[in-house]
Design a protein around this motif. Structure first.
Motif, PDB file in Angstrom:
ATOM      1  N   GLU A  13       0.830  -1.205   0.000  1.00 34.77           N
ATOM      2  CA  GLU A  13       0.000   0.000   0.000  1.00 34.77           C
ATOM      3  C   GLU A  13       0.864   1.254   0.000  1.00 34.77           C
ATOM      4  O   GLU A  13       0.589   2.207  -0.721  1.00 34.77           O
ATOM      5  CB  GLU A  13      -0.929   0.004   1.225  1.00 34.77           C
ATOM      6  CG  GLU A  13      -2.161  -0.865   1.053  1.00 34.77           C
ATOM      7  CD  GLU A  13      -2.934  -0.556  -0.231  1.00 34.77           C
ATOM      8  OE1 GLU A  13      -3.368   0.595  -0.386  1.00 34.77           O
ATOM      9  OE2 GLU A  13      -3.072  -1.452  -1.067  1.00 34.77           O
ATOM     10  N   ARG A  14       1.913   1.229   0.834  1.00 33.97           N
ATOM     11  CA  ARG A  14       2.799   2.396   0.889  1.00 33.97           C
ATOM     12  C   ARG A  14       3.499   2.612  -0.447  1.00 33.97           C
ATOM     13  O   ARG A  14       3.620   3.739  -0.925  1.00 33.97           O
ATOM     14  CB  ARG A  14       3.815   2.243   2.024  1.00 33.97           C
ATOM     15  CG  ARG A  14       3.201   2.397   3.415  1.00 33.97           C
ATOM     16  CD  ARG A  14       4.200   2.977   4.421  1.00 33.97           C
ATOM     17  NE  ARG A  14       5.438   2.222   4.478  1.00 33.97           N
ATOM     18  CZ  ARG A  14       5.599   1.094   5.185  1.00 33.97           C
ATOM     19  NH1 ARG A  14       4.605   0.591   5.881  1.00 33.97           N
ATOM     20  NH2 ARG A  14       6.752   0.476   5.196  1.00 33.97           N
ATOM     21  N   LEU A  15       3.946   1.508  -1.060  1.00 38.06           N
ATOM     22  CA  LEU A  15       4.571   1.625  -2.389  1.00 38.06           C
ATOM     23  C   LEU A  15       3.582   2.218  -3.389  1.00 38.06           C
ATOM     24  O   LEU A  15       3.914   3.128  -4.152  1.00 38.06           O
ATOM     25  CB  LEU A  15       5.022   0.256  -2.896  1.00 38.06           C
ATOM     26  CG  LEU A  15       6.314  -0.350  -2.336  1.00 38.06           C
ATOM     27  CD1 LEU A  15       6.524  -1.754  -2.896  1.00 38.06           C
ATOM     28  CD2 LEU A  15       7.531   0.515  -2.665  1.00 38.06           C
TER      29      LEU A  15
ATOM     30  N   SER B 184       1.451   6.492  -6.798  1.00 39.33           N
ATOM     31  CA  SER B 184       0.282   7.259  -7.260  1.00 39.33           C
ATOM     32  C   SER B 184       0.572   8.751  -7.347  1.00 39.33           C
ATOM     33  O   SER B 184      -0.133   9.493  -8.023  1.00 39.33           O
ATOM     34  CB  SER B 184      -0.908   7.002  -6.337  1.00 39.33           C
ATOM     35  OG  SER B 184      -0.704   7.656  -5.110  1.00 39.33           O
ATOM     36  N   GLU B 185       1.612   9.195  -6.680  1.00 37.95           N
ATOM     37  CA  GLU B 185       1.959  10.625  -6.727  1.00 37.95           C
ATOM     38  C   GLU B 185       2.902  10.960  -7.880  1.00 37.95           C
ATOM     39  O   GLU B 185       3.212  12.121  -8.118  1.00 37.95           O
ATOM     40  CB  GLU B 185       2.618  11.033  -5.408  1.00 37.95           C
ATOM     41  CG  GLU B 185       1.625  11.095  -4.268  1.00 37.95           C
ATOM     42  CD  GLU B 185       2.308  11.171  -2.918  1.00 37.95           C
ATOM     43  OE1 GLU B 185       3.429  11.709  -2.850  1.00 37.95           O
ATOM     44  OE2 GLU B 185       1.728  10.684  -1.939  1.00 37.95           O
TER      45      GLU B 185
ATOM     46  N   ALA C 269      14.803  -3.152  -1.923  1.00 40.74           N
ATOM     47  CA  ALA C 269      15.341  -2.001  -1.190  1.00 40.74           C
ATOM     48  C   ALA C 269      15.683  -0.870  -2.160  1.00 40.74           C
ATOM     49  O   ALA C 269      15.471   0.311  -1.854  1.00 40.74           O
ATOM     50  CB  ALA C 269      16.578  -2.419  -0.390  1.00 40.74           C
ATOM     51  N   VAL C 270      16.206  -1.216  -3.334  1.00 41.30           N
ATOM     52  CA  VAL C 270      16.517  -0.191  -4.347  1.00 41.30           C
ATOM     53  C   VAL C 270      15.229   0.503  -4.809  1.00 41.30           C
ATOM     54  O   VAL C 270      15.192   1.718  -4.972  1.00 41.30           O
ATOM     55  CB  VAL C 270      17.261  -0.820  -5.557  1.00 41.30           C
ATOM     56  CG1 VAL C 270      17.469   0.207  -6.668  1.00 41.30           C
ATOM     57  CG2 VAL C 270      18.601  -1.408  -5.125  1.00 41.30           C
ATOM     58  N   LEU C 271      14.167  -0.273  -4.954  1.00 42.91           N
ATOM     59  CA  LEU C 271      12.875   0.300  -5.359  1.00 42.91           C
ATOM     60  C   LEU C 271      12.386   1.326  -4.325  1.00 42.91           C
ATOM     61  O   LEU C 271      11.919   2.407  -4.676  1.00 42.91           O
ATOM     62  CB  LEU C 271      11.853  -0.825  -5.531  1.00 42.91           C
ATOM     63  CG  LEU C 271      10.439  -0.440  -5.944  1.00 42.91           C
ATOM     64  CD1 LEU C 271      10.421   0.186  -7.340  1.00 42.91           C
ATOM     65  CD2 LEU C 271       9.523  -1.663  -5.923  1.00 42.91           C
ATOM     66  N   TRP C 272      12.510   0.970  -3.056  1.00 38.42           N
ATOM     67  CA  TRP C 272      12.116   1.898  -1.982  1.00 38.42           C
ATOM     68  C   TRP C 272      12.956   3.175  -2.025  1.00 38.42           C
ATOM     69  O   TRP C 272      12.427   4.284  -1.906  1.00 38.42           O
ATOM     70  CB  TRP C 272      12.272   1.230  -0.609  1.00 38.42           C
ATOM     71  CG  TRP C 272      11.121   0.354  -0.232  1.00 38.42           C
ATOM     72  CD1 TRP C 272      11.105  -1.011  -0.251  1.00 38.42           C
ATOM     73  CD2 TRP C 272       9.830   0.755   0.226  1.00 38.42           C
ATOM     74  NE1 TRP C 272       9.882  -1.476   0.157  1.00 38.42           N
ATOM     75  CE2 TRP C 272       9.076  -0.420   0.473  1.00 38.42           C
ATOM     76  CE3 TRP C 272       9.226   2.000   0.457  1.00 38.42           C
ATOM     77  CZ2 TRP C 272       7.762  -0.392   0.931  1.00 38.42           C
ATOM     78  CZ3 TRP C 272       7.917   2.032   0.913  1.00 38.42           C
ATOM     79  CH2 TRP C 272       7.198   0.838   1.139  1.00 38.42           C
TER      80      TRP C 272
ATOM     81  N   ASP D 130       1.663  -5.011  -9.228  1.00 41.82           N
ATOM     82  CA  ASP D 130       0.664  -4.136  -9.876  1.00 41.82           C
ATOM     83  C   ASP D 130       0.718  -2.711  -9.329  1.00 41.82           C
ATOM     84  O   ASP D 130      -0.310  -2.102  -9.028  1.00 41.82           O
ATOM     85  CB  ASP D 130      -0.758  -4.683  -9.682  1.00 41.82           C
ATOM     86  CG  ASP D 130      -0.950  -5.992 -10.419  1.00 41.82           C
ATOM     87  OD1 ASP D 130      -0.161  -6.270 -11.338  1.00 41.82           O
ATOM     88  OD2 ASP D 130      -1.884  -6.738 -10.068  1.00 41.82           O
ATOM     89  N   LEU D 131       1.931  -2.186  -9.208  1.00 41.36           N
ATOM     90  CA  LEU D 131       2.092  -0.875  -8.578  1.00 41.36           C
ATOM     91  C   LEU D 131       1.454   0.260  -9.370  1.00 41.36           C
ATOM     92  O   LEU D 131       1.104   1.292  -8.808  1.00 41.36           O
ATOM     93  CB  LEU D 131       3.582  -0.575  -8.371  1.00 41.36           C
ATOM     94  CG  LEU D 131       4.280  -1.462  -7.339  1.00 41.36           C
ATOM     95  CD1 LEU D 131       5.751  -1.096  -7.226  1.00 41.36           C
ATOM     96  CD2 LEU D 131       3.614  -1.339  -5.965  1.00 41.36           C
TER      97      LEU D 131
END
Ligand SMILES: [Zn+2]
Length: 443
Positions: free
Chosen positions: A319-321, A326-327, A357-360, A385-386
């Motif tokens: 959800e956080r991802l 979404s922004e 971790a790289v994605l974050w 499905d980001l």
């Protein structure tokens, strides 16, 4: 930086060198279709799905093959218990298995091959083993003679004499030459499924179907064989014994990859222990992205302890991802620096947790350009499905309310604006006022 894979056979990480430049032949042991698949199976198949998708991210062409064990003692037992035809039982559970895989976002398998579609190839392998003196016949079938294969045990680090503990319940017979000898071809008992054969009417043993299928599809040698660690011995060891004895070519497989267990209450999740959850049950209350995140956040060669809390954490992380994604504004290019960083990390024996971790870091990096396109590319490996939220989530009604609220706030009518916020909440969404404007998210 080259891609490295841990090879169970050599017990070390090796630089990945495929046999052919054209494509990688990749085989993973599929299910025995006699019951619903559980979450332990999901771990294996989701992790191999991500491994294959990573190889494709690295622009390898992967010919991913899985077998379906659709003839086996367990299936016959199940059919006898329910009074149904064994074929109906296996066909039904094969269908359920494929539905489960689809629901988990596993779409990387190029081809499923059933044992019963390869009886001719199986008989041919048994015949060649007989001819070369590796197989002998006793009352209930043809067996592989472990004493004839000096290499036996090289994958699991055991010798043929130490194979006694591998004696599976299905291959017990007092007439065997060595306790660890496994069955290649079983003579069918009355009422059991049977195929006509010169070697005696019967049905295949478990291990021989894999080598018959891979020999037909890939030839006697291929790139990668995967499976859960519980399959190393005796199953994969037996596969090596069969194929290398038939062809005389070594190694049958260049890289052996094994995923560690999913545990529940500190024990391996398994049907026989009774500590399992079916994939179907779990998907009733959880999204596939939650399950995929859980399996991506631990390296495939390490065990995962399953708990509701672990699932909840995975769900919140996705959800956080999604909120961060979404922004993001549309951009045309990818961020090469982050893509390279991702590849550098994951190249180390498909280290997906480090890739995650790289994605974050990318999503939290305020100055990074090309975020959206980069996330899109990386998410083809994870399949969380980001980028889907916009399409699936926010309704016209909600958007209208958000715009109304904005107008009211500009008019400084905060009371009315707050009423609308409640309405939006009741529809299952929350809004946040950020520096860049209003952000709408699902609750
Ligand atoms: Zn197998």
């Amino acid at each position: 930086m080259p891609l490295k894979l841990y090879n169970t056979l050599s017990r070390k990480k090796e630089v990945f060198k495929p046999i052919s430049k054209v494509k990688i032949n990749f085989f993973v042991c599929g299910p025995t279709v006699y019951d619903y698949s559980h979450l332990g199976h999901a771990k294996t198949y989701v992790q191999f799905d991500m491994i294959v998708k990573y190889l494709r991210f690295r622009e390898y062409k992967v010919n991913y093959l899985q077998n379906i064990t659709d003839i086996d003692d367990k299936i016959i037992k199940r059919a006898n218990e329910s009074g149904e035809n064994w074929k109906k039982v296996s066909k039904e559970y094969e269908k359920f298995y494929k539905e489960d895989m689809k629901a988990l976002g596993i779409d990387s398998v190029r081809r499923y091959a059933s044992a019963t579609d390869h009886i001719k190839e199986i008989i041919s392998q048994v015949r060649r083993l007989i001819k070369k003196g590796y197989a002998y016949k006793i009352s209930d079938g043809w067996y592989f003679d472990l004493k004839k294969d000096k290499d036996y045990g090289k994958l699991a680090g055991r010798t043929s004499l130490g194979a006694e503990d591998s004696v599976s319940r299905i291959d017990e017979n007092k007439g065997k030459r060595n306790p660890g000898d496994f069955c290649l071809w079983k003579f069918s008992k009355p009422g059991e499924p049977v195929w006509k054969a010169e070697i005696g009417d019967g049905r295949p043993g478990w291990h021989i179907e894999d080598t018959a299928i891979t020999e037909k599809e890939f030839g006697p040698q291929y790139d990668i064989h995967g499976g859960g660690i519980d399959l190393i011995f005796p199953h994969h060891e037996a596969e090596i014994a069969q194929m290398e004895s038939i062809s005389g070519k070594k190694p049958m497989v260049r890289y052996w990859m094994h995923t560690d267990f999913l545990k529940m209450n500190k024990e391996k999740m398994s049907k026989s222990l009774g500590n399992f959850k079916t994939i179907r049950d779990l998907l009733k209350n959880h999204k596939k992205s939650t399950i995929r995140y859980l399996f991506a956040s631990t390296h495939y060669r390490k065990p995962i302890e399953f708990s509701e809390e672990a699932l909840e954490n995975a769900k919140n992380s996705v959800e956080r991802l999604k909120n961060l994604v979404s922004e993001l504004k549309d951009d045309k290019k990818t961020n090469q620096k982050y893509l390279e960083e991702f590849q550098k990390e994951v190249d180390d024996d498909v280290n997906l947790p480090n890739g995650l971790a790289v994605l974050w870091t990318l999503l939290r990096d305020k100055d990074a350009k090309g975020k959206l396109k980069t996330v899109e590319k990386i998410d083809r490996v994870f399949c969380f499905d980001l980028l889907k939220r916009e399409k699936e989530g926010i309704t016209k009604e909600v958007r209208k309310l958000v715009n109304q609220r904005e107008k009211l706030r500009k008019q400084k009518n905060f009371l009315e604006a707050d009423n609308i916020r409640h309405k939006i909440n009741n529809l299952g969404f929350i809004i946040e006022d950020t520096e860049k404007g209003v952000v709408v998210k699902r609750k």
